[in-house]
Motif scaffolding. Structure first.
Motif, mmCIF file in Angstrom:
data_model
loop_
_atom_site.group_PDB
_atom_site.id
_atom_site.type_symbol
_atom_site.label_atom_id
_atom_site.label_comp_id
_atom_site.label_asym_id
_atom_site.label_seq_id
_atom_site.Cartn_x
_atom_site.Cartn_y
_atom_site.Cartn_z
ATOM 1 N N ASP A 1 12.383 17.932 -52.064
ATOM 2 C CA ASP A 1 12.560 19.441 -52.874
ATOM 3 C C ASP A 1 11.809 20.105 -52.351
ATOM 4 O O ASP A 1 11.412 19.801 -51.404
ATOM 5 C CB ASP A 1 11.344 18.827 -54.233
ATOM 6 C CG ASP A 1 9.980 17.801 -53.716
ATOM 7 O OD1 ASP A 1 9.016 18.626 -52.997
ATOM 8 O OD2 ASP A 1 9.837 17.501 -54.485
ATOM 9 N N ASN B 1 19.743 12.973 -51.231
ATOM 10 C CA ASN B 1 19.881 13.547 -52.101
ATOM 11 C C ASN B 1 20.017 11.955 -53.488
ATOM 12 O O ASN B 1 19.978 12.744 -54.410
ATOM 13 C CB ASN B 1 21.390 13.666 -51.908
ATOM 14 C CG ASN B 1 22.270 14.128 -51.576
ATOM 15 O OD1 ASN B 1 21.980 15.945 -51.887
ATOM 16 N ND2 ASN B 1 23.152 14.843 -50.836
ATOM 17 N N ASP C 1 17.235 10.087 -55.468
ATOM 18 C CA ASP C 1 15.630 9.468 -55.355
ATOM 19 C C ASP C 1 14.753 7.939 -55.305
ATOM 20 O O ASP C 1 15.790 7.920 -56.172
ATOM 21 C CB ASP C 1 15.186 9.787 -57.061
ATOM 22 C CG ASP C 1 14.029 9.921 -57.517
ATOM 23 O OD1 ASP C 1 13.263 8.819 -57.993
ATOM 24 O OD2 ASP C 1 13.786 11.542 -58.495
ATOM 25 N N ASP D 1 21.029 12.762 -56.504
ATOM 26 C CA ASP D 1 21.711 14.755 -57.729
ATOM 27 C C ASP D 1 22.326 15.145 -56.387
ATOM 28 O O ASP D 1 21.531 15.294 -54.847
ATOM 29 C CB ASP D 1 20.091 14.924 -56.885
ATOM 30 C CG ASP D 1 20.346 16.597 -58.039
ATOM 31 O OD1 ASP D 1 21.868 17.245 -58.113
ATOM 32 O OD2 ASP D 1 19.404 17.664 -58.325
ATOM 33 N N ARG E 1 21.306 18.788 -54.287
ATOM 34 C CA ARG E 1 20.056 18.730 -53.845
ATOM 35 C C ARG E 1 20.427 19.234 -52.253
ATOM 36 O O ARG E 1 19.650 20.475 -52.200
ATOM 37 C CB ARG E 1 18.980 17.181 -53.502
ATOM 38 C CG ARG E 1 17.529 17.721 -53.209
ATOM 39 C CD ARG E 1 16.694 16.314 -53.775
ATOM 40 N NE ARG E 1 16.841 15.834 -54.673
ATOM 41 C CZ ARG E 1 16.524 14.805 -54.968
ATOM 42 N NH1 ARG E 1 16.544 13.735 -54.148
ATOM 43 N NH2 ARG E 1 15.628 14.610 -56.376
#
Length: 246
Positions: free
Chosen positions: A156, A175, A177, A184, A187
């Motif tokens: 992030d 990408n 988590d 995701d 990302r």
């Protein structure tokens, strides 16, 4: 799961000696290999993931040779043993079969694991911002001191700022988590240009299963780490070529 992997890695790190004998093996330039290729495909020697075996059947050296023949710019070798089926010995085996630079991909949490990485033949090490937290700058500096290229993994914008505050030249965007294992795919598209604006090489990681997936990140990321889609392929050379020639 990630907490258990971290705990297991810390136990392994605490068993390592404080120093290792000097190695005369020259370091292969991981950064230069990525900077010189477009697209820069980092093909990964990967036998398992949290979801189970990848289906890879070739031994590490032969698998790496096929990836190199397919045009990979560099290699990533998973050495984490508890979930990913890796072993530190894979790195030297891979380097006997190819001249490409090698990233040690593991959950590194103890300073001795950086020196160990140089000792076992790695040219670069993965440093996960979420895992290392405030220790990230020290691990980056220690990597450079050992002659290794640090590759910081972020997820992030907050971790991005922590990464660019260090001297690391390569920043990977996971990408997936690490706690939920949910991917995701947007990302890397979102964070890649931000990393480039700081003059670093952004690497898209996880969830790239086909050449069409890679197209999403072209122009936004400078390199692409591809594991299962190549390692598990019946013909890893052709699988690598499909991404390189995308």
């Amino acid at each position: 799961m990630i907490d258990a992997i971290i705990a297991a890695s810390l136990r392994r790190g605490e068993l390592l000696p404080e120093t290792f004998p000097d190695t005369r093996d020259p370091v292969r330039p991981f950064y230069d290999a990525l900077a010189a290729s477009d697209p820069a495909v980092i093909a990964e020697v990967k036998y398992a993931s949290p979801s189970g075996p990848t289906g890879a059947t070739l031994p590490p050296g032969l698998l790496a040779r096929e990836m190199a023949a397919g045009g990979a710019a560099a290699l990533s070798v998973l050495t984490e043993p508890t979930v990913f089926g890796g072993d530190p010995s894979f790195i030297r085996e891979v380097k006997r079969y190819t001249d490409l630079p090698v990233l040690r991909k593991d959950i590194l949490v103890h300073p001795a694991q950086i020196a160990e990485s140089r000792h076992i033949g790695a040219d670069a090490v993965l440093l996960i911002a979420m895992v290392l937290g405030d220790d990230l700058p020290a691990f980056v500096n220690h990597s450079f001191a050992c002659g290794l290229e640090p590759v910081i993994e972020i997820a992030d914008e907050v971790e991005l700022q922590a990464a660019v505050a260090t001297g690391a030249r390569i920043i990977g965007i996971n990408n997936r988590d690490l706690r939920t294992l949910v991917i995701d795919p947007d990302r890397a598209s979102r964070l890649g240009p931000l990393i480039r604006s700081y003059g670093r090489i952004p690497v898209a990681m996880s969830g790239i299963m086909a050449p069409d997936d890679l197209r999403r990140y072209r122009g936004r990321c400078g390199a692409f780490l591809i594991g299962t889609a190549i390692s598990s392929a019946e013909d890893p050379k052709s699988a690598t070529e499909a991404f390189v020639c995308m």
